[in-house]
Design an enzyme around this catalytic site. Sequence first.
Site, mmCIF file in Angstrom:
data_model
loop_
_atom_site.group_PDB
_atom_site.id
_atom_site.type_symbol
_atom_site.label_atom_id
_atom_site.label_comp_id
_atom_site.label_asym_id
_atom_site.label_seq_id
_atom_site.Cartn_x
_atom_site.Cartn_y
_atom_site.Cartn_z
ATOM 1 N N LYS A 79 0.843 -1.190 0.000
ATOM 2 C CA LYS A 79 0.000 0.000 0.000
ATOM 3 C C LYS A 79 0.882 1.245 0.000
ATOM 4 C CE LYS A 79 -3.883 1.953 2.641
ATOM 5 N NZ LYS A 79 -4.799 1.706 3.784
ATOM 6 N N SER A 149 -9.405 1.719 2.925
ATOM 7 C CA SER A 149 -8.543 2.520 2.078
ATOM 8 C C SER A 149 -7.489 1.689 1.350
ATOM 9 C CB SER A 149 -7.827 3.578 2.926
ATOM 10 O OG SER A 149 -7.040 2.962 3.936
ATOM 11 N N SER A 173 -9.966 -0.849 6.972
ATOM 12 C CA SER A 173 -9.399 -0.586 5.643
ATOM 13 C C SER A 173 -8.668 -1.748 4.992
ATOM 14 C CB SER A 173 -8.466 0.631 5.704
ATOM 15 O OG SER A 173 -9.206 1.805 5.879
#
Length: 462
Positions: A79, A149, A173
């Site tokens: 990420k 996210s 997330s």
Amino acid sequence: MRPYELTLAEAADAVAAGDLSPVELTDSVLGRIEAVEPELNAYAEVLADTARRAAARAAGELAAGRRRGPLHGVPMALKDLIDVAGVPTRAGSRVREHHTALRDSTVAARLAEAGAVLLGKAHTHEFAYGLTTPQTRNAWAPDRVAGGSSGGSAVAVAAGAATFALGTDTGGSIRVPAALNGVVGLKPTYGLVPVDGVVPLSWSLDHVGPLTRTSRDAGLVFAALTGRQIPEGRPDFASLRVGVPGNHYFDRVHPAVEEAVRAAVERLRDLGARLVDVRIPLAEHVKATQWGLMVPEASAVHEETLRSSPELYGADIHPLLEAGRLVPAGDYLRAQRARTLMRQEWARLFDDVDVVAAPTVPLTAVPRDTETVTWPDGGTETVADAYVRLCAPANITGLPALSLPVGLDAEGLPVGMQLIGRPFDEATLLGVGHALEQTGPQALTGRPGLAPDGAAARLVAQ
């Protein structure tokens, strides 16, 4: 079978046996990225040349008999909050447009030491402050949200554009995009996986964990991150007590989600587990506590930049960050007190059960332009509130939680079930998840964790 279709465990076995080279595996995944990325947009940056060099290095080490473990030579994504020396960490924001990391985060260093091959950085909702990752499209249906996210990480895994990935989880997330894209997402116990070198959202709620295609795969990544090995074999289901919530987790849940999750719970009973009715403690205070902790902490992280460059923040998160600056200290302290009470009450709950089984999110992936959800009782809530609602308790309490796919809704979109356990008992969650994956419709496609339709399949067919 094409190499990019392999689960992590399958790829690791093939590499160890000499049937598949890290170079061949990495080239296959890079080819997959090239095919699906124009429509899915899972990656903020693809490091193809770096990945090929790392794969060649891994192949040389393996040929010399120096195998570092099951991740050696396996391609993965991080990420875009996770620092890797010499690589930009932009966190999906113009605020960090020119930022390049000076050193590896601890998690990146541990994966590198395990021999994993970095493919690139996956998209995140700006500073992880959102539940949709708007720049990325769902791997099953590109007109739907990816979830956030860690949406880029989940979509990359679901599309075959990474064998595994890391995400972060502050209010769901990792688990939200895992549920919406039909993959496995593990939020470990708070503090177990180091977060240094990871751009923070909320210091007391942030977690780092893996997104994978199976629970076994998640256990392999978890072991590399923590040094804690997950035992082979299934748990003793004859002594396993599964808590089934009578409140909160099945309130305002889409019927297709409830049906799939309750069917999966019944499969646990069929495996020998005892189902126990439980009440979720202090459930009415979950939303206020989650936001009462996260909003002021997030604003504190960004205090300096909010003063110097407020115009660089996106229109969706700038108001949240400004609002957080106005939260009184007393309100923040009350949220901390509520967190303490929740931790205490959840600890008592686990006197009577070993895991809690519940939906991960109350509905599947909504269309990309959807802002609110209307429930049959006439009530409405924002998409973000809906997606965070069932995940937040595990962030507030710091308990480990695993999301895994358990079915499809009428539109063919994945449904996720969440298993929540005692602190540091990830082994039970992963063992139960692995056993459940061997039963019923857990295998949603011909290959575990791969989206069968949507953008990826159509692009390959063209």
